[in-house]
Scaffold this motif. Structure first.
Motif, PDB file in Angstrom:
ATOM      1  N   ARG A 160       0.628  -1.039  -0.051  1.00  0.00           N
ATOM      2  CA  ARG A 160      -0.090  -0.167   0.171  1.00  0.00           C
ATOM      3  C   ARG A 160       0.827   1.212  -0.013  1.00  0.00           C
ATOM      4  O   ARG A 160       0.224   2.431   0.003  1.00  0.00           O
ATOM      5  N   THR A 161       2.245   1.173  -0.002  1.00  0.00           N
ATOM      6  CA  THR A 161       2.948   2.263   0.258  1.00  0.00           C
ATOM      7  C   THR A 161       4.312   2.124  -0.958  1.00  0.00           C
ATOM      8  O   THR A 161       4.823   0.987  -0.939  1.00  0.00           O
ATOM      9  N   VAL A 162       4.439   3.179  -1.689  1.00  0.00           N
ATOM     10  CA  VAL A 162       5.825   2.885  -2.716  1.00  0.00           C
ATOM     11  C   VAL A 162       6.707   4.094  -2.088  1.00  0.00           C
ATOM     12  O   VAL A 162       6.262   5.307  -1.961  1.00  0.00           O
ATOM     13  N   THR A 163       7.866   3.746  -2.153  1.00  0.00           N
ATOM     14  CA  THR A 163       8.803   4.639  -1.757  1.00  0.00           C
ATOM     15  C   THR A 163       9.914   4.948  -2.725  1.00  0.00           C
ATOM     16  O   THR A 163      10.484   3.904  -3.296  1.00  0.00           O
ATOM     17  N   CYS A 164      10.316   6.352  -2.932  1.00  0.00           N
ATOM     18  CA  CYS A 164      11.473   6.665  -3.962  1.00  0.00           C
ATOM     19  C   CYS A 164      12.185   7.982  -3.490  1.00  0.00           C
ATOM     20  O   CYS A 164      11.537   8.944  -3.410  1.00  0.00           O
ATOM     21  N   TYR A 165      13.316   7.640  -3.018  1.00  0.00           N
ATOM     22  CA  TYR A 165      13.980   9.045  -2.759  1.00  0.00           C
ATOM     23  C   TYR A 165      14.681   9.715  -3.775  1.00  0.00           C
ATOM     24  O   TYR A 165      14.627  10.920  -3.775  1.00  0.00           O
ATOM     25  N   LYS A 166      14.709   8.814  -4.890  1.00  0.00           N
ATOM     26  CA  LYS A 166      15.407   9.664  -6.250  1.00  0.00           C
ATOM     27  C   LYS A 166      16.895   9.867  -5.718  1.00  0.00           C
ATOM     28  O   LYS A 166      17.399   9.329  -4.794  1.00  0.00           O
ATOM     29  N   GLU A 167      17.635  11.004  -6.299  1.00  0.00           N
ATOM     30  CA  GLU A 167      19.090  11.083  -5.991  1.00  0.00           C
ATOM     31  C   GLU A 167      19.610  12.350  -6.039  1.00  0.00           C
ATOM     32  O   GLU A 167      20.982  12.621  -5.626  1.00  0.00           O
ATOM     33  N   LYS A 168      18.823  13.363  -6.246  1.00  0.00           N
ATOM     34  CA  LYS A 168      19.105  14.702  -6.345  1.00  0.00           C
ATOM     35  C   LYS A 168      19.539  15.627  -5.028  1.00  0.00           C
ATOM     36  O   LYS A 168      20.283  16.218  -4.616  1.00  0.00           O
ATOM     37  N   ASP A 169      18.268  15.711  -4.396  1.00  0.00           N
ATOM     38  CA  ASP A 169      18.149  16.295  -3.178  1.00  0.00           C
ATOM     39  C   ASP A 169      18.153  15.507  -1.770  1.00  0.00           C
ATOM     40  O   ASP A 169      18.607  16.239  -0.774  1.00  0.00           O
ATOM     41  N   LEU A 170      17.976  14.184  -1.886  1.00  0.00           N
ATOM     42  CA  LEU A 170      17.917  13.271  -0.549  1.00  0.00           C
ATOM     43  C   LEU A 170      18.739  12.232  -0.842  1.00  0.00           C
ATOM     44  O   LEU A 170      18.531  11.644  -2.065  1.00  0.00           O
ATOM     45  N   LYS A 171      19.033  11.594   0.125  1.00  0.00           N
ATOM     46  CA  LYS A 171      19.827  10.424   0.298  1.00  0.00           C
ATOM     47  C   LYS A 171      18.954   9.215   0.964  1.00  0.00           C
ATOM     48  O   LYS A 171      18.489   9.370   2.057  1.00  0.00           O
ATOM     49  N   ASP A 172      18.829   8.333   0.249  1.00  0.00           N
ATOM     50  CA  ASP A 172      17.972   7.223   0.701  1.00  0.00           C
ATOM     51  C   ASP A 172      18.814   6.518   2.054  1.00  0.00           C
ATOM     52  O   ASP A 172      19.676   5.967   1.674  1.00  0.00           O
ATOM     53  N   PRO A 173      18.290   6.716   3.310  1.00  0.00           N
ATOM     54  CA  PRO A 173      18.798   6.193   4.322  1.00  0.00           C
ATOM     55  C   PRO A 173      18.631   4.558   4.703  1.00  0.00           C
ATOM     56  O   PRO A 173      19.497   3.929   5.534  1.00  0.00           O
ATOM     57  N   ASP A 174      17.860   3.801   3.879  1.00  0.00           N
ATOM     58  CA  ASP A 174      17.609   2.596   4.096  1.00  0.00           C
ATOM     59  C   ASP A 174      17.619   1.875   2.800  1.00  0.00           C
ATOM     60  O   ASP A 174      16.563   1.091   2.356  1.00  0.00           O
ATOM     61  N   GLY A 175      18.712   1.848   2.163  1.00  0.00           N
ATOM     62  CA  GLY A 175      18.716   1.168   0.865  1.00  0.00           C
ATOM     63  C   GLY A 175      18.679  -0.471   1.197  1.00  0.00           C
ATOM     64  O   GLY A 175      18.263  -1.161   0.234  1.00  0.00           O
TER      65      GLY A 175
END
Length: 509
Positions: free
Chosen positions: A341-356
């Protein structure tokens, strides 16, 4: 709803190094010998003799608001809107609809339509709820950490899917007492039944683009959000996690939903044996590729989890043909969470995914591994290379290939306005599929709208040593050319028939 033949399966050793295609992009075929091809076993196609043939003989009903004397809704007034408890449901299971109405009366009904051919009508009315009461619900505040909008609206009506309903793309139409109609799509699946074709709706991408509500305050997608002035478009205000528990913006149909609907109408018009599923079904591993000859991704399918790609690659390796009928597929890596029910995408320019995690961060697939080893072209054969401000012609090539058989096309002929939205092309600097013969069926220059110069669009077909095919149209308008009024092109319809016909050829050894 409108938008914004006969070649041999193997090649000789000399032919194995022939260059396919002309112009700015060309690719050499890998060696594929007739003696090396081992075809996976597949039964004879059930075209014309399957459960969808009598289904489409039923009387059709147009689901659109104007055809029913209704008015479309919008996000500013939110006359009547709703969302469903699941993006796909099996027969015998229950789906809940959560509806809000701001009409003076809470009375509403919910009508369910199935998308198909139905004599050209495009849909069939399956059932209508009794009059039910919908409360006037507020737009919830978005979560400050991720920008997620999750609607805790109460359940308005529940439907147990009848066991005689056929798998398909369905539309719930919400009719308010004031004459407005909103929508929400869902899929009925039949995963226990094998079919010639499995069509997969890209619901993760539907949600990625969903900016509900477009009210100049709250709405957020993976691309945009409203700044303090009510201006939409600032990346710093976008969402990091998006929820399925909300309506789709404005009238309630996802962006580019018409691509999936057009393929369904074309396939069922031609009597093909089709069942339907969603990208969450693919993610969850519910799909057994041995049950299908072909898996078709007709819509804009940009957001893929590791699990989705792993299952698609396993299907191809098992001998299930694949066809991607749009462009910019498999571009962003995502996580699907909260039981789908949830989709997560940090992308890469402004934020860094803390939970790869073990699958890596939620960035572009072509950036996920060094030297682009996970680039989408390594599976698809081509990949996204630009955006168009306006449609351009597709310039066809290699018209002696069986894909173009019966179309009357010659090399260099133009299919007007077929390259549109976004486009794919072959990049010689990126990974390519291993052990395949690839032919590029178009070579179409277009100006990239982001100022990156002239790009080349390529429609591609790859065939591996087992004869398993990967077809990529490389443009949004391919699906529309199959069945959408104002876009239909008989040459594209014939080429699609050639591709599907080959993919459904019986293989006994």
């Amino acid at each position: 709803m409108r938008l914004f033949g006969s070649s041999k399966p193997g090649v000789s050793r000399r032919q194995a190094f022939k260059v396919f295609g002309t112009g700015a992009v060309a690719i050499a075929a890998y060696e594929v010998l007739d003696s090396e091809i081992r075809y996976p076993m597949r039964p004879a196609a059930r075209t014309g003799d399957n459960p969808l043939v009598p289904e489409n003989a039923q009387a059709g009903h147009d689901w659109r608001a104007k055809a029913n004397g209704k008015k479309d809704v919008n996000d500013l007034k939110r006359q009547i809107q709703g969302w469903a408890s699941t993006d796909s449901v099996s027969r015998g299971e229950t789906i809940d609809f959560h509806v809000s109405t701001h009409a003076s009366s809470p009375d509403c009904t919910i009508s369910i339509y199935r998308v198909g051919h139905y004599g050209g009508t495009g849909s069939r009315l399956m059932t209508t709820s009794p009059t039910v009461q919908a409360k006037a619900c507020e737009v919830p505040k978005f979560a400050k950490d991720f920008g997620t909008i999750n609607c805790p609206w109460p359940k308005t009506w529940s439907l147990e899917i009848p066991k005689d309903w056929k798998s398909g793309i369905y539309i719930a139409a919400f009719d308010g007492a004031d004459g407005h109609r909103g929508y929400h799509p869902f899929t009925v699946r039949e995963l226990d039944r094998g079919s010639d074709i499995l069509a997969i709706q890209p619901t993760t991408t539907y949600q990625a683009y969903n900016i509900w509500p477009m009210d100049k305050v709250t709405g957020k997608s993976f691309y945009k959000g409203y700044d303090d002035r009510g201006v939409l478009g600032s990346l710093e205000y976008r969402a990091i996690k998006v929820s399925y528990n909300r309506p789709y913006a404005q009238h309630g149909l996802p962006l580019l939903f018409e691509l999936d609907a057009a393929f369904a109408r074309w396939a069922e018009e031609h009597g093909h044996d089709v069942t339907y599923a969603t990208s969450v079904d693919l993610h969850e591993g519910r799909i057994d590729p041995e049950k299908y000859s072909t898996m078709v991704y007709a819509g804009h399918d940009e957001y893929w989890s590791t699990e989705m790609r792993r299952h698609a690659e396993a299907a191809y390796a098992a001998g299930t043909h694949q066809a991607f009928l749009a462009a910019n597929s498999m571009y962003w890596h995502v996580r699907v969470e909260d039981e789908g029910r949830t989709v997560t995408c940090y992308k890469e320019k402004d934020l860094k995914d803390p939970d790869g995690g073990e699958n890596g961060p939620t960035i572009r697939w072509r950036k996920l591994q060094k030297k682009g080893k996970a680039a989408e072209q390594g599976f698809l054969g081509v990949q996204y290379n630009g955006i168009l401000d306006y449609p351009m012609p597709m310039l066809v090539q290699n018209t002696d290939h069986w894909v173009w058989e019966g179309t009357g096309l010659k090399d260099g002929d133009a299919l007007p306005n077929l390259v549109a939205g976004e486009a794919d092309g072959f990049d010689p600097d990126m990974p390519r599929p291993k052990g395949v013969q690839q032919v590029l069926l178009s070579n179409s220059p277009y100006p990239d709208s982001l100022g990156r110069g002239t790009r080349i669009q390529n429609t591609s077909l790859c065939v591996n040593k087992r004869g398993t095919m990967m077809f990529v149209a490389g443009t949004y308008h391919w699906s529309l050319a199959l069945a959408e009024e104002g876009y239909q092109d008989e040459r594209v319809r014939r080429a699609m028939g050639n591709v599907v016909g080959r993919m459904l050829t019986q293989r006994e050894s």
